[in-house]
Enzyme design. Structure first.
Site, PDB file in Angstrom:
ATOM      1  N   THR A 106      46.014  -7.163  36.050  1.00  0.00           N
ATOM      2  CA  THR A 106      46.475  -6.437  37.238  1.00  0.00           C
ATOM      3  C   THR A 106      45.410  -6.518  38.331  1.00  0.00           C
ATOM      4  O   THR A 106      44.371  -5.857  38.261  1.00  0.00           O
ATOM      5  CB  THR A 106      46.762  -4.959  36.860  1.00  0.00           C
ATOM      6  OG1 THR A 106      47.427  -4.947  35.596  1.00  0.00           O
ATOM      7  CG2 THR A 106      47.642  -4.301  37.906  1.00  0.00           C
TER       8      THR A 106
ATOM      9  N   GLU B 154      45.501   6.581  39.579  1.00  0.00           N
ATOM     10  CA  GLU B 154      44.460   5.862  38.851  1.00  0.00           C
ATOM     11  C   GLU B 154      43.845   4.888  39.843  1.00  0.00           C
ATOM     12  O   GLU B 154      44.543   4.060  40.433  1.00  0.00           O
ATOM     13  CB  GLU B 154      45.031   5.117  37.636  1.00  0.00           C
ATOM     14  CG  GLU B 154      43.936   4.315  36.935  1.00  0.00           C
ATOM     15  CD  GLU B 154      44.232   4.012  35.485  1.00  0.00           C
ATOM     16  OE1 GLU B 154      44.976   4.780  34.844  1.00  0.00           O
ATOM     17  OE2 GLU B 154      43.697   3.009  34.998  1.00  0.00           O
TER      18      GLU B 154
ATOM     19  N   HIS C  64      50.623  -1.779  28.129  1.00  0.00           N
ATOM     20  CA  HIS C  64      51.282  -2.299  29.331  1.00  0.00           C
ATOM     21  C   HIS C  64      52.396  -3.241  28.894  1.00  0.00           C
ATOM     22  O   HIS C  64      52.136  -4.307  28.352  1.00  0.00           O
ATOM     23  CB  HIS C  64      50.243  -3.042  30.192  1.00  0.00           C
ATOM     24  CG  HIS C  64      50.781  -3.556  31.491  1.00  0.00           C
ATOM     25  ND1 HIS C  64      49.984  -4.199  32.404  1.00  0.00           N
ATOM     26  CD2 HIS C  64      52.016  -3.515  32.035  1.00  0.00           C
ATOM     27  CE1 HIS C  64      50.717  -4.533  33.459  1.00  0.00           C
ATOM     28  NE2 HIS C  64      51.961  -4.142  33.252  1.00  0.00           N
TER      29      HIS C  64
ATOM     30  N   ARG D  57      53.834 -10.686  27.634  1.00  0.00           N
ATOM     31  CA  ARG D  57      52.774 -11.586  27.153  1.00  0.00           C
ATOM     32  C   ARG D  57      51.877 -10.953  26.093  1.00  0.00           C
ATOM     33  O   ARG D  57      51.239 -11.648  25.321  1.00  0.00           O
ATOM     34  CB  ARG D  57      51.933 -12.106  28.307  1.00  0.00           C
ATOM     35  CG  ARG D  57      51.065 -11.063  28.961  1.00  0.00           C
ATOM     36  CD  ARG D  57      50.119 -11.684  29.939  1.00  0.00           C
ATOM     37  NE  ARG D  57      50.788 -12.102  31.156  1.00  0.00           N
ATOM     38  CZ  ARG D  57      50.203 -12.096  32.353  1.00  0.00           C
ATOM     39  NH1 ARG D  57      48.943 -11.752  32.456  1.00  0.00           N
ATOM     40  NH2 ARG D  57      50.847 -12.469  33.426  1.00  0.00           N
TER      41      ARG D  57
ATOM     42  N   GLU E  50      52.023   1.683  30.793  1.00  0.00           N
ATOM     43  CA  GLU E  50      51.897   1.048  32.117  1.00  0.00           C
ATOM     44  C   GLU E  50      53.108   0.171  32.336  1.00  0.00           C
ATOM     45  O   GLU E  50      53.510  -0.590  31.439  1.00  0.00           O
ATOM     46  CB  GLU E  50      50.656   0.163  32.161  1.00  0.00           C
ATOM     47  CG  GLU E  50      49.374   0.922  32.295  1.00  0.00           C
ATOM     48  CD  GLU E  50      48.186  -0.028  32.352  1.00  0.00           C
ATOM     49  OE1 GLU E  50      48.371  -1.243  32.568  1.00  0.00           O
ATOM     50  OE2 GLU E  50      47.077   0.456  32.158  1.00  0.00           O
TER      51      GLU E  50
ATOM     52  N   HIS F  66      45.177  -6.029  24.260  1.00  0.00           N
ATOM     53  CA  HIS F  66      44.568  -7.289  23.824  1.00  0.00           C
ATOM     54  C   HIS F  66      44.517  -7.458  22.310  1.00  0.00           C
ATOM     55  O   HIS F  66      44.209  -8.537  21.819  1.00  0.00           O
ATOM     56  CB  HIS F  66      43.218  -7.492  24.508  1.00  0.00           C
ATOM     57  CG  HIS F  66      43.432  -7.637  25.990  1.00  0.00           C
ATOM     58  ND1 HIS F  66      44.173  -8.677  26.506  1.00  0.00           N
ATOM     59  CD2 HIS F  66      43.122  -6.832  27.029  1.00  0.00           C
ATOM     60  CE1 HIS F  66      44.268  -8.517  27.818  1.00  0.00           C
ATOM     61  NE2 HIS F  66      43.646  -7.403  28.165  1.00  0.00           N
TER      62      HIS F  66
ATOM     63  N   ARG G  55      54.564  -5.756  29.988  1.00  0.00           N
ATOM     64  CA  ARG G  55      54.762  -6.656  31.137  1.00  0.00           C
ATOM     65  C   ARG G  55      56.155  -7.263  31.102  1.00  0.00           C
ATOM     66  O   ARG G  55      56.742  -7.420  30.035  1.00  0.00           O
ATOM     67  CB  ARG G  55      53.715  -7.771  31.107  1.00  0.00           C
ATOM     68  CG  ARG G  55      52.367  -7.324  31.612  1.00  0.00           C
ATOM     69  CD  ARG G  55      51.434  -8.511  31.758  1.00  0.00           C
ATOM     70  NE  ARG G  55      50.249  -8.139  32.510  1.00  0.00           N
ATOM     71  CZ  ARG G  55      50.102  -8.341  33.813  1.00  0.00           C
ATOM     72  NH1 ARG G  55      51.038  -8.944  34.514  1.00  0.00           N
ATOM     73  NH2 ARG G  55      48.995  -7.961  34.418  1.00  0.00           N
TER      74      ARG G  55
ATOM     75  N   ASN H 265      43.166   1.032  26.037  1.00  0.00           N
ATOM     76  CA  ASN H 265      44.260   0.078  26.201  1.00  0.00           C
ATOM     77  C   ASN H 265      44.197  -0.942  25.055  1.00  0.00           C
ATOM     78  O   ASN H 265      43.176  -1.622  24.878  1.00  0.00           O
ATOM     79  CB  ASN H 265      44.085  -0.591  27.567  1.00  0.00           C
ATOM     80  CG  ASN H 265      45.142  -1.619  27.856  1.00  0.00           C
ATOM     81  OD1 ASN H 265      45.501  -2.391  26.982  1.00  0.00           O
ATOM     82  ND2 ASN H 265      45.631  -1.658  29.070  1.00  0.00           N
TER      83      ASN H 265
ATOM     84  N   HIS I 281      39.965  -0.355  35.093  1.00  0.00           N
ATOM     85  CA  HIS I 281      40.000  -1.803  35.263  1.00  0.00           C
ATOM     86  C   HIS I 281      38.601  -2.413  35.284  1.00  0.00           C
ATOM     87  O   HIS I 281      37.776  -2.053  36.104  1.00  0.00           O
ATOM     88  CB  HIS I 281      40.765  -2.279  36.502  1.00  0.00           C
ATOM     89  CG  HIS I 281      41.398  -3.613  36.230  1.00  0.00           C
ATOM     90  ND1 HIS I 281      40.712  -4.791  36.335  1.00  0.00           N
ATOM     91  CD2 HIS I 281      42.618  -3.939  35.759  1.00  0.00           C
ATOM     92  CE1 HIS I 281      41.492  -5.772  35.966  1.00  0.00           C
ATOM     93  NE2 HIS I 281      42.657  -5.283  35.603  1.00  0.00           N
TER      94      HIS I 281
END
Ligand code: PXP
Length: 239
Positions: A101, A151, A43, A49, A70, A10, A45, A7, A192
């Site tokens: 999440t 998942e 992801h 963000r 996602e 970030h 959102r 992922n 996660h």
């Protein structure tokens, strides 16, 4: 061998802190694939963000990258997914004020909407997974909803391991759900809060086919480099 999805949200978080173009999550995605990642998770959102619409477009357009998008279960996101055609979609719950999440989907409450969205994604040949808490009922519902994968949210297990608390019960829940999900024909993923220790532990569950990891990999890359961190995870998943 189990698959490693990375992922890159970030990388976008750091970019957005200054509002410019650097560092580019697209470049991180390309590098991660070159260093051995099997897929890239982003992801989008609702509040944009980290990953934004332009990132989705750019990353999905490059067919060298296997993309797992996602998204929340809503029709705006469905439209974006159908337009950009990622290889996979993972439907996740989303609350504006959460930092990340926080848990799995409430399937029972959203059955009709989820069914519609999954059906459209299935028709578009986009493999769909549902991000769920480790409980058997949600696994059963995921199958009824026609998702291809589940998942399993590993946040609680990861936290327990990090604070050195008893984690056996949570681990057993994840193992039981994974075995059952595989038995009824769902592909099983986990994600996660994972780091080396929790991934090593979960790797002992044979039914889990894919791990999706973000924050720890991007964070540790600051010190050790993306290549080294990915290689370390790949080595764990080889065993
Ligand atoms: N899997 C899902 C479905 C997620 O929502 C997230 C967080 O965006 C992750 C995996 C990765 O979590 P982390 O960044 O804590 O590794």
């Amino acid at each position: 061998m189990k698959k490693l999805g990375i992922n890159v949200d970030h990388v976008a978080t750091i970019r957005n802190a200054r509002g410019g173009k650097h560092p580019d999550p697209y470049l991180a995605a390309i590098q991660a694939i070159n260093y051995g990642a099997d897929s890239i998770t982003i992801h989008l959102r609702e509040d944009r963000r980290h990953i934004n619409d332009h990132d989705v477009k750019k990353i999905c357009k490059d067919k060298k990258i296997i993309v797992n998008l996602e998204m929340a279960a809503n029709y705006e996101m469905l439209k974006i997914a159908l337009k950009n055609k990622p290889n996979f979609v993972c439907i996740v719950p989303e609350k504006r004020k959460e930092v990340t999440t926080e848990g799995g989907l409430n399937l029972k409450k959203n059955l009709t909407k989820l069914k519609k969205i999954i059906s459209k994604l299935n028709k578009a040949n986009i493999r769909t997974s549902l991000f769920i808490n480790p409980n058997i009922n949600d696994v059963k519902l995921s199958k009824i909803l026609n998702a291809k994968c589940v998942e399993i949210h590993t946040g609680k297990l990861s936290d327990l391991i990090k604070i050195k608390k008893e984690f056996k019960k949570e681990f057993n829940k994840i193992a039981k759900c994974s075995i059952y999900a595989k038995k009824i024909g769902l592909q099983v993923h986990a994600g996660h809060g994972l780091d080396y220790k929790s991934t090593k532990l979960l790797n002992t569950i044979k039914s889990i086919k894919e791990f999706n990891i973000g924050h720890f990999i991007i964070g540790d890359s600051i010190f050790y480099g993306l290549k080294n961190v990915i290689q370390k995870f790949k080595k764990i998943l080889k065993n």
